[in-house]
Design a protein around this motif. Structure first.
Motif, mmCIF file in Angstrom:
data_model
loop_
_atom_site.group_PDB
_atom_site.id
_atom_site.type_symbol
_atom_site.label_atom_id
_atom_site.label_comp_id
_atom_site.label_asym_id
_atom_site.label_seq_id
_atom_site.Cartn_x
_atom_site.Cartn_y
_atom_site.Cartn_z
ATOM 1 N N GLY A 127 0.715 -1.307 -0.057
ATOM 2 C CA GLY A 127 -0.035 0.117 -0.018
ATOM 3 C C GLY A 127 0.712 1.474 0.030
ATOM 4 N N GLU A 128 2.124 1.106 -0.052
ATOM 5 C CA GLU A 128 3.131 2.314 0.005
ATOM 6 C C GLU A 128 3.232 2.974 -1.395
ATOM 7 N N LEU A 129 3.421 4.078 -1.372
ATOM 8 C CA LEU A 129 3.466 4.937 -2.902
ATOM 9 C C LEU A 129 4.745 4.923 -3.567
ATOM 10 N N GLU A 130 5.254 4.531 -4.797
ATOM 11 C CA GLU A 130 6.438 4.509 -5.385
ATOM 12 C C GLU A 130 6.324 5.212 -6.683
ATOM 13 N N MET A 131 7.271 5.917 -6.968
ATOM 14 C CA MET A 131 7.517 6.706 -8.276
ATOM 15 C C MET A 131 8.030 5.776 -9.429
ATOM 16 N N ARG A 132 7.284 6.111 -10.622
ATOM 17 C CA ARG A 132 7.672 5.379 -11.857
ATOM 18 C C ARG A 132 8.016 6.241 -12.916
ATOM 19 N N GLU A 133 9.229 6.343 -13.736
ATOM 20 C CA GLU A 133 9.094 7.500 -14.843
ATOM 21 C C GLU A 133 9.408 6.607 -16.195
ATOM 22 N N ILE A 134 8.956 7.029 -17.031
ATOM 23 C CA ILE A 134 8.929 6.687 -18.621
ATOM 24 C C ILE A 134 9.380 7.644 -19.375
ATOM 25 N N THR A 135 10.511 7.757 -19.845
ATOM 26 C CA THR A 135 10.886 8.510 -20.943
ATOM 27 C C THR A 135 10.211 8.525 -22.341
ATOM 28 N N LEU A 136 9.761 9.557 -22.707
ATOM 29 C CA LEU A 136 8.823 9.626 -23.993
ATOM 30 C C LEU A 136 9.647 9.836 -25.126
ATOM 31 N N ASP A 137 9.072 9.671 -26.249
ATOM 32 C CA ASP A 137 9.927 9.876 -27.569
ATOM 33 C C ASP A 137 10.916 8.546 -27.634
ATOM 34 N N THR A 138 10.814 7.473 -27.218
ATOM 35 C CA THR A 138 11.813 6.538 -27.471
ATOM 36 C C THR A 138 10.814 5.344 -28.280
ATOM 37 N N PRO A 139 11.489 4.295 -28.810
ATOM 38 C CA PRO A 139 10.904 3.144 -29.366
ATOM 39 C C PRO A 139 10.181 2.444 -28.464
ATOM 40 N N ARG A 140 10.806 2.254 -27.224
ATOM 41 C CA ARG A 140 9.979 1.422 -26.178
ATOM 42 C C ARG A 140 8.922 2.038 -25.455
#
Lengths: 288, 351
Positions: free
Chosen positions: A237-250
């Motif tokens: 139930g704890e909050l974690e951060m996720r970051e996704i870089t835009l403008d890449t093939p993946r």
């Protein structure tokens, strides 16, 4: 395309051994707002002083409205308005007297000081001595003074620095109104948000040189990194951060995985700020 | 030069000068004080040397004293004489013995006692002692074997000495206008310190316009005050054109000095410090006029000497253009140098 109101060609100035402005080149079109950014000591003030005829360039030239400032300072100064960073009003005079004095110096015949003071939010305080004004009111009067002659070019040095949000917003609105009128605005500021919001283009100055000059959008495109930032809840139930870089093939796959495998609480896109870009270009912060 | 700009700046400076409570008050107080000092100073000069005399027997020779210069008044007792001298009623007291004539007749030396106040000037003591000796020679029929002839070099002021207040007039006028150096320097210094000069110089105003405006205001203020003072104290009744010309040159001098002080000063305190030094130096020549003989020839290197001396000569002796032209020419020369130096020094500060 509008003709250039300001042109700097190989403009340079040095104090003894210290090179303050190092052969810079730029132009500002008529009706454009140029945000001029840089940390203290970058050479911004010296550049403004050369553009406004207060300093004679050691090399190169500054052209305003097609006139060489060094050769025709008086003519040029008749067409510009300058708002300084530090308050320099006649404190023992009223706002009305300050404006009327500058109107006489500019030779402005028909001039409604009351209307101008009302425009900057000083209605009702026109006859009060400036020494009794708050910093915000003084700054509004500084802007009003720069507008007395309805200048074609307006130089504003940190016009909202240290002001309360209401005063700062009032001044930003005046800047936009002046642009609407057709004035060219040279805005020196430390405030990245302000520069981003108001400027058509921004110039980054560092150690006497212009290291980047473009629209905020293009600069972010060129130097920034866009990303998605998400807050997800884990098993406990704890909050974690996720970051996704835009403008890449993946990127599409990564977004899909995020929603498929994680419990997303919040998600927002993030783009680089001008501050990030400045740091990336110079290795320094603007507020240094 | 742009006269529209200069006019606007002068109006602004005048308004700011009188809104500075300190300078407005000091200017008004200065005029009132100097006029009061002038009016309470003695308006006439008593040129007689009054001597008290206690003499049980009065030698006939005392009746032969010249009418001018010395007045001898008899008192009833030696005690009364001493008291009168102590009270300052007489410049000196002379007590003769009762047997003075007998001693003269027998060839003996009578004992004459002279009384002086503790702070009597040495020259008064010498003069009275000399007078007694001469009277004694006359009384014994042995006048000095010399003939003296007196020739006054310059104007003979006997009987028309200048009253102390008129002698003081150049000092008061000088002190009054000199104060304007501080007022002007403070206005200029404030303009630099508060950054308003920078704001002016990004308008069509040139540095020359700024200096012209300051100069006009400085000259105008100093000149107006000096003329007002001199008119009230009767200083323009003799040779008014010369006095006005001199005061105008004096106003230019203090304006130049104001420029120099402003170029050296960073704030109000340094204006006061430098201003005080300049004012003290500039009023020294006027003391030489008030107290002749106290200051030697070196005082002529101080420009204000030519201002004070010309006012003194013209207002007190009615000196004409022929008498004062050299003074005025030297003053003009000093003005050119000081104003030019002040402008050059200030220009560096502004640029």
């Amino acid at each position: 395309m509008a003709p250039d109101a300001i042109v700097a060609e190989e403009l340079a100035y040095w104090y003894g051994e210290l090179v303050a402005v190092d052969h810079i080149n730029f132009n500002v079109a008529e009706g454009e707002i140029l945000g001029f950014l840089g940390p203290n000591g970058a050479g911004k003030t010296t550049t403004v002083k050369m553009l406004t005829g207060q300093l004679k360039p050691k090399a190169g030239r500054a052209m305003l409205l097609g006139m060489d400032v060094a050769h025709y300072p008086q003519k040029v100064q008749g067409e510009i308005g300058v708002c300084f960073e530090n308050t320099n009003l006649y404190e023992r005079m009223s706002a009305l007297e300050n404006l009327r004095l500058f109107a006489r110096l500019f030779g402005v015949r028909s001039f409604d000081a009351y209307a101008l003071l009302e425009r900057v939010g000083l209605a009702g305080r026109e006859k009060d001595r400036v020494e009794n004004y708050s910093k915000g009111l003084k700054q509004r009067l500084m802007v009003a003074r720069a507008l007395v002659s309805r200048p074609q070019i307006l130089f504003l040095d940190e016009p909202t620095s240290g002001l309360d949000p209401t005063s700062a917003e009032a001044i930003r609105n005046i800047i936009l109104e002046e642009r609407e009128r057709g004035a060219t605005i040279f805005l020196t500021t430390h405030d990245m948000m302000e520069a981003d919001k108001l400027s058509d283009r921004v110039a980054f100055m560092n150690q006497g040189k212009i290291v980047a000059l473009d629209t905020p959008h293009n600069l972010k495109q060129q130097y920034g990194r866009r990303a998605l930032k998400a807050e997800v809840s884990n098993e406990s139930g704890e909050l974690e951060m996720r970051e996704i870089t835009l403008d890449t093939p993946r990127t599409p796959e990564a977004i899909h995985e995020l929603f498929a495998q994680e419990k997303v609480v919040t998600i927002h896109s993030e783009e680089a700020t001008l501050e990030d870009i400045f740091i990336k270009l110079t290795g320094r912060r603007l507020t240094e | 030069m742009n006269f529209r700009i200069i006019r606007a700046l002068v109006a602004k400076d005048l308004s700011l000068f009188f809104r500075n409570r300190f300078y407005a008050l000091v200017t008004a107080l200065g005029i009132v004080t100097y006029i009061t000092i002038y009016l309470v100073m003695p308006g006439s000069v008593d040129e007689k040397l009054e001597i008290g005399l206690y003499a049980p027997v009065v030698p006939p020779v005392l009746e032969q004293l010249p009418e001018e210069g010395v007045e001898i008044q008899a008192v009833e007792s030696e005690e009364a004489l001493i008291e009168a001298v102590i009270e300052g009623q007489y410049a000196a007291g002379m007590a003769l013995p009762a047997d003075i004539m007998d001693k003269f007749a027998s060839g003996q030396k009578p004992q004459i006692t002279l009384y002086f106040h503790a702070d009597a000037p040495e020259e008064v003591k010498d003069a009275v002692e000399f007078l007694i000796r001469e009277l004694a020679y006359l009384q014994t029929g042995q006048p000095l074997a010399i003939e003296t002839s007196v020739e006054i070099l310059g104007r003979d002021m006997l009987g028309e000495q200048i009253p102390p207040r008129d002698r003081m007039r150049p000092l008061l006028a000088l002190a009054l206008i000199m104060f304007e150096t501080m007022g002007l320097a403070s206005l200029i210094s404030e303009e630099v310190e508060q950054g308003t000069a920078e704001a002016l110089l990004v308008t069509p105003t040139r540095v020359g316009d700024l200096f012209a405006a300051k100069g006009l205001m400085g000259v105008g203020l100093a000149f107006a005050q000096a003329v007002f003072f001199m008119a009230i104290v009767g200083g323009v009744s003799s040779q008014p054109l010369i006095i006005l010309t001199t005061l105008l040159l004096g106003a230019v001098l203090v304006t130049g000095a104001g420029f120099l002080i402003a170029s050296l000063s960073k704030d109000m305190m340094s204006v006061m410090a430098w201003g005080a030094v300049v004012i003290i130096i500039f009023v020294i020549p006027a003391f030489g006029i008030m107290f002749p003989g106290t200051i030697s020839g070196w005082v002529k290197v101080i420009p204000s000497y030519y201002l004070a001396d010309t006012i003194h000569q013209a207002a007190n002796f009615g000196a004409g253009w022929g008498d004062v032209w050299s003074n005025l020419l030297i003053l003009l020369g000093f003005n050119l140098v000081i104003v030019w130096g002040g402008i050059m020094a200030l220009r560096r500060k502004f640029e």
